[in-house]
Design an enzyme around this catalytic site. Sequence first.
Site, PDB file in Angstrom:
ATOM      1  N   ASP A  72       1.016  -1.219   0.113  1.00 39.91           N
ATOM      2  CA  ASP A  72       0.139   0.159   0.078  1.00 39.91           C
ATOM      3  C   ASP A  72       0.873   1.406   0.014  1.00 39.91           C
ATOM      4  O   ASP A  72       2.108   1.057  -0.504  1.00 39.91           O
ATOM      5  CB  ASP A  72      -1.158  -0.023   1.306  1.00 39.91           C
ATOM      6  CG  ASP A  72      -2.167   0.657   1.130  1.00 39.91           C
ATOM      7  OD1 ASP A  72      -2.152   1.854   0.547  1.00 39.91           O
ATOM      8  OD2 ASP A  72      -3.505   0.340   1.282  1.00 39.91           O
ATOM      9  N   HIS A  94       2.031   2.039  -2.968  1.00 44.04           N
ATOM     10  CA  HIS A  94       1.081   3.146  -3.820  1.00 44.04           C
ATOM     11  C   HIS A  94       1.676   4.617  -3.625  1.00 44.04           C
ATOM     12  O   HIS A  94       0.986   5.511  -3.830  1.00 44.04           O
ATOM     13  CB  HIS A  94      -0.105   3.070  -3.062  1.00 44.04           C
ATOM     14  CG  HIS A  94      -1.043   1.756  -3.296  1.00 44.04           C
ATOM     15  ND1 HIS A  94      -2.146   1.573  -3.008  1.00 44.04           N
ATOM     16  CD2 HIS A  94      -0.282   0.660  -3.914  1.00 44.04           C
ATOM     17  CE1 HIS A  94      -2.570   0.332  -3.213  1.00 44.04           C
ATOM     18  NE2 HIS A  94      -1.633  -0.294  -4.004  1.00 44.04           N
TER      19      HIS A  94
END
Length: 386
Positions: free
Chosen positions: A212, A235
Amino acid sequence: MANTMNFLLTALAFISLSNLAMGSFNIMDFGAKPNGRTDSGQAFLAAWAKACRSRRPASIYVPAGRFLLGQATFEGPCRNSRVSIFIDGTIVAPNGYSSLLKWMHFVNVNGLEIIGGTLDGRGRALWSCKLAGRRCPIGATSLIIAKSKNVLISGLTSINPELIHISIQYSHGVTLQKVKISAPNNSPNTDGVHVQNSVGVTVTGSTIRTGDDCVSMKAGVENVLIERVYCGPGHGISIGSLGDVRKEEGVQNITVKSVVFSGTQNGLRIKTWGKPSTGFVKGVTFQHSVMYNVRNPIIIDQNYCPSKINCPNQHSGIKISDVSFSNIKGSSASKVAMTFDCSKKNPCTGIGLKNIKLTYGKIKAESFCRNAGGRSSGSVIPPSCL
Ligand SMILES: *[C@@H]1O[C@H](CO)[C@@H](O)[C@H](O)[C@H]1NC(C)=O
């Protein structure tokens, strides 16, 4: 021979005692077992109690080996100005998963150092549950620093958390240096460093490979410096999501520099829900960074509305101002390398672009602007739409 032995034993006992007198506590002396199977929770907490109650700066030593530790809260305030935890070994979470939200939790500590060591969150079982689309607990964050001040985390490795690797909350003055964070790119919700409601957070010289955000900053975050960080997979570095609730603190004075993004979903992102809120983002400096094959190298998205519930046709209340991007180069993995999709009600102001070069294979990359104002200088590729 026997005499030498006796002498050595006496000397060892003496060293051990003087360590105690100086406030140095080895978890082995409290019954910890380095076999990875015996729960060493009581030993960790007993060592913490001794160190925290010491009237002088104290330290805890975790030697080489694997130490099983269940959910543990290390609570202050302590009676001294610094507790240092030196870790040579690996601290492992229980196997399988539970419904706990926290694994190692430091709270109300003024003066804390965590030096070296590895935290193994053993998140695989929970990720499999989530990836199979079953009903599963949210999972536990591996290391939480809450309501604390003057914290240094140096040379720590975090692998495979169930949820977030390191979360900093309601704290003041937290430095992470030479930290290594690692989890597979398909491990759900494994943010690297998560910061909320905190002032003065520094992340330097660190490597973050995860599933993430490499770093995520939420409401109430001020004076952050992120420097010399490698991010990918992951991310990217994200401010947000912000503005999910109506009343929220702002985010300000954030500097991100000399970051390498490789194969990440985003580079620098600011993301807000498309609905009313009192928050704001101001004073963000993003400079000297390189993107390798990043899907959205530069992106401001103020229309976040997953599942289209409670926000369609509304406009973000978050005001974004004074955000500058300079000396950023590399490759985009999508055609739109720069996106400034701001709020109709609160257009972005003071966006600055300077010396940008983002390419998209052999095709020209593009930029997209909506409700965004600012200026560009130097050479900007793709051309600015501000
Ligand atoms: C902004 O944050 C930096 C840390 O990154 C700090 O050194 C500086 O003093 C802050 N500036 C203001 C005006 O608070």
